[in-house]
Design a protein around this motif. Structure first.
Motif, PDB file in Angstrom:
ATOM      1  N   LYS A   1       6.953  -2.425  -5.142  1.00  0.00           N
ATOM      2  CA  LYS A   1       8.087  -1.538  -4.878  1.00  0.00           C
ATOM      3  C   LYS A   1       9.274  -2.325  -4.352  1.00  0.00           C
ATOM      4  O   LYS A   1      10.424  -2.093  -4.766  1.00  0.00           O
ATOM      5  N   MET A   2       9.013  -3.291  -3.456  1.00  0.00           N
ATOM      6  CA  MET A   2      10.089  -4.101  -2.906  1.00  0.00           C
ATOM      7  C   MET A   2      10.773  -4.913  -4.004  1.00  0.00           C
ATOM      8  O   MET A   2      12.012  -5.002  -4.067  1.00  0.00           O
ATOM      9  N   ILE A   3       9.977  -5.502  -4.882  1.00  0.00           N
ATOM     10  CA  ILE A   3      10.522  -6.307  -5.978  1.00  0.00           C
ATOM     11  C   ILE A   3      11.382  -5.441  -6.897  1.00  0.00           C
ATOM     12  O   ILE A   3      12.483  -5.841  -7.310  1.00  0.00           O
TER      13      ILE A   3
ATOM     14  N   GLN B   1      16.785 -15.039   0.676  1.00  0.00           N
ATOM     15  CA  GLN B   1      15.356 -14.746   0.503  1.00  0.00           C
ATOM     16  C   GLN B   1      14.989 -13.637   1.482  1.00  0.00           C
ATOM     17  O   GLN B   1      15.130 -13.784   2.690  1.00  0.00           O
ATOM     18  N   VAL B   2      14.514 -12.503   0.937  1.00  0.00           N
ATOM     19  CA  VAL B   2      14.312 -11.320   1.768  1.00  0.00           C
ATOM     20  C   VAL B   2      13.197 -10.456   1.178  1.00  0.00           C
ATOM     21  O   VAL B   2      12.912 -10.525  -0.016  1.00  0.00           O
ATOM     22  N   GLY B   3      12.556  -9.657   2.021  1.00  0.00           N
ATOM     23  CA  GLY B   3      11.599  -8.671   1.541  1.00  0.00           C
ATOM     24  C   GLY B   3      10.140  -8.939   1.845  1.00  0.00           C
ATOM     25  O   GLY B   3       9.346  -8.004   1.945  1.00  0.00           O
ATOM     26  N   THR B   4       9.757 -10.207   2.016  1.00  0.00           N
ATOM     27  CA  THR B   4       8.342 -10.510   2.244  1.00  0.00           C
ATOM     28  C   THR B   4       7.858  -9.937   3.568  1.00  0.00           C
ATOM     29  O   THR B   4       6.813  -9.276   3.647  1.00  0.00           O
ATOM     30  N   ASN B   5       8.604 -10.192   4.634  1.00  0.00           N
ATOM     31  CA  ASN B   5       8.166  -9.692   5.943  1.00  0.00           C
ATOM     32  C   ASN B   5       8.232  -8.176   6.018  1.00  0.00           C
ATOM     33  O   ASN B   5       7.472  -7.556   6.770  1.00  0.00           O
ATOM     34  N   ALA B   6       9.134  -7.575   5.251  1.00  0.00           N
ATOM     35  CA  ALA B   6       9.167  -6.117   5.202  1.00  0.00           C
ATOM     36  C   ALA B   6       7.862  -5.579   4.641  1.00  0.00           C
ATOM     37  O   ALA B   6       7.329  -4.564   5.116  1.00  0.00           O
ATOM     38  N   VAL B   7       7.321  -6.264   3.636  1.00  0.00           N
ATOM     39  CA  VAL B   7       6.030  -5.887   3.060  1.00  0.00           C
ATOM     40  C   VAL B   7       4.913  -6.109   4.073  1.00  0.00           C
ATOM     41  O   VAL B   7       4.074  -5.227   4.309  1.00  0.00           O
ATOM     42  N   LEU B   8       4.886  -7.267   4.699  1.00  0.00           N
ATOM     43  CA  LEU B   8       3.808  -7.609   5.635  1.00  0.00           C
ATOM     44  C   LEU B   8       3.848  -6.761   6.902  1.00  0.00           C
ATOM     45  O   LEU B   8       2.807  -6.501   7.511  1.00  0.00           O
TER      46      LEU B   8
ATOM     47  N   ASP C   1       9.763   0.361   6.093  1.00  0.00           N
ATOM     48  CA  ASP C   1      10.158   1.309   5.051  1.00  0.00           C
ATOM     49  C   ASP C   1      10.999   0.568   4.002  1.00  0.00           C
ATOM     50  O   ASP C   1      12.092   0.069   4.329  1.00  0.00           O
ATOM     51  N   PRO C   2      10.525   0.467   2.765  1.00  0.00           N
ATOM     52  CA  PRO C   2      11.264  -0.293   1.761  1.00  0.00           C
ATOM     53  C   PRO C   2      12.650   0.269   1.467  1.00  0.00           C
ATOM     54  O   PRO C   2      13.586  -0.489   1.202  1.00  0.00           O
TER      55      PRO C   2
END
Length: 312
Positions: free
Chosen positions: A228-230, A175-182, A186-187
């Motif tokens: 974008k992350m998704i 599970q990855v990507g949520t904290n990158a968004v918050l 840089d995605p």
């Protein structure tokens, strides 16, 4: 996934007993009243009244057991419509089909560690473990929780070897990507790290399922970045032929198509999942693993280019 504003370590919000009260308020109240009466019997009543004491205690135990059983499987429906190709999990499915020991690593941030659940047993890794053990009661199944609140790909990659690969897993759920968004990371840099991690996990011989950000108010406030992350995570999954659990779309389906109120699956902080949310998430993952085992037993060979995970 973090413990939003500010980031913090996982904390369980209530005792397990709270969940039991919420599940069966009507049935628990009479049982408690009987238990209270049983705890203070009237000495003026005849000796046969003791049998009522035993009955009251048995009733309390019965209600508690019933409430616990409800948590075995929540009334959770898969998304309606849309593409639902099944991804292949040949390594873990083959070992389960053969009756060999299986190690599953849940790797991620606070929604992996279980922030927002009312008890450790209601985190998604523990729910998944319970489901698989019910399905395969003689199997030796280990599900290890490697979630750390507030982290994303930069921190996760630093501990990938010791937290994941050294365990020699058969399946990694990342599970990855949520904290990158918050955190406004840089995605593209995040995805480079994810690609590196995917390559290392595959080289170790493990099956892999990526899990994208959740549909929740805190994430939706950053809709463009989340989108974008998704999209980038789906691109990695397609390129590397690994599974991806489309958590954002699954949760959006709960709310927009199944008319489930947001606060039924997201807690008050607007970010983390509730007991029900974790339970449904775990069930859909578990159902896919179980179906993949069934395919292996039937001799069904899922092509390697059909790896994108879609819930049943």
């Amino acid at each position: 996934m973090s413990c939003y504003r500010p980031f913090c370590r996982m904390a369980f919000l209530a005792a397990p007993a709270v969940a039991l009260v919420l599940l069966a308020p009507g049935s628990m109240a009479p049982a408690r009243a009987q238990a209270a009466q049983a705890a203070h019997p009237d000495p003026a009543k005849p000796p046969q009244q003791k049998s009522l004491t035993s009955k009251a205690i048995d009733k309390v135990k019965e209600v508690a057991k019933s409430a616990s059983d409800i948590f075995n499987r929540v009334p959770c429906l898969p998304p309606k419509g849309g593409a639902r190709k099944m991804g292949s999990l040949p390594h873990v499915a083959g070992k389960l089909a053969a009756g060999e020991p299986v190690v599953i690593i849940a790797f991620g941030s606070s929604s992996t560690s279980g922030y927002g659940s009312t008890s450790p047993e209601f985190t998604y890794p523990n729910r998944l473990a319970a489901q698989l053990r019910r399905q395969y009661p003689t199997a030796d199944i280990t599900v290890v929780n490697r979630g750390q609140g507030g982290e994303d790909a930069p921190e996760m990659m630093k501990r990938l070897q010791t937290a994941v690969l050294d365990m020699k897993p058969d399946l990694v759920i990342w599970q990855v990507g949520t904290n990158a968004v918050l955190r406004n990371l840089d995605p593209t840099e995040t995805i480079k790290l994810v690609e590196e991690g995917v390559a290392r996990i595959q080289a170790a011989g493990a099956d892999l399922v990526l899990v994208d950000p959740q549909y929740s108010p805190a994430v939706n406030e950053r809709a463009e970045s989340a989108g974008k992350m998704i999209k980038l995570l789906n691109g990695v999954a397609e390129l590397r032929h690994v599974g991806i659990f489309p958590r954002f779309e699954v949760m959006r389906d709960w709310h927009e198509k199944q008319a489930i109120p947001m606060d039924n699956f997201v807690i008050a902080d607007g970010l983390h999942m509730s007991d029900w949310g974790y339970a449904c998430f775990a069930q859909l993952l578990g159902d896919d693993i179980i179906k993949s085992v069934g395919q292996i037993k039937l001799g069904v060979n899922v092509p390697s280019n059909v790896q994108t995970y879609r819930p049943m």
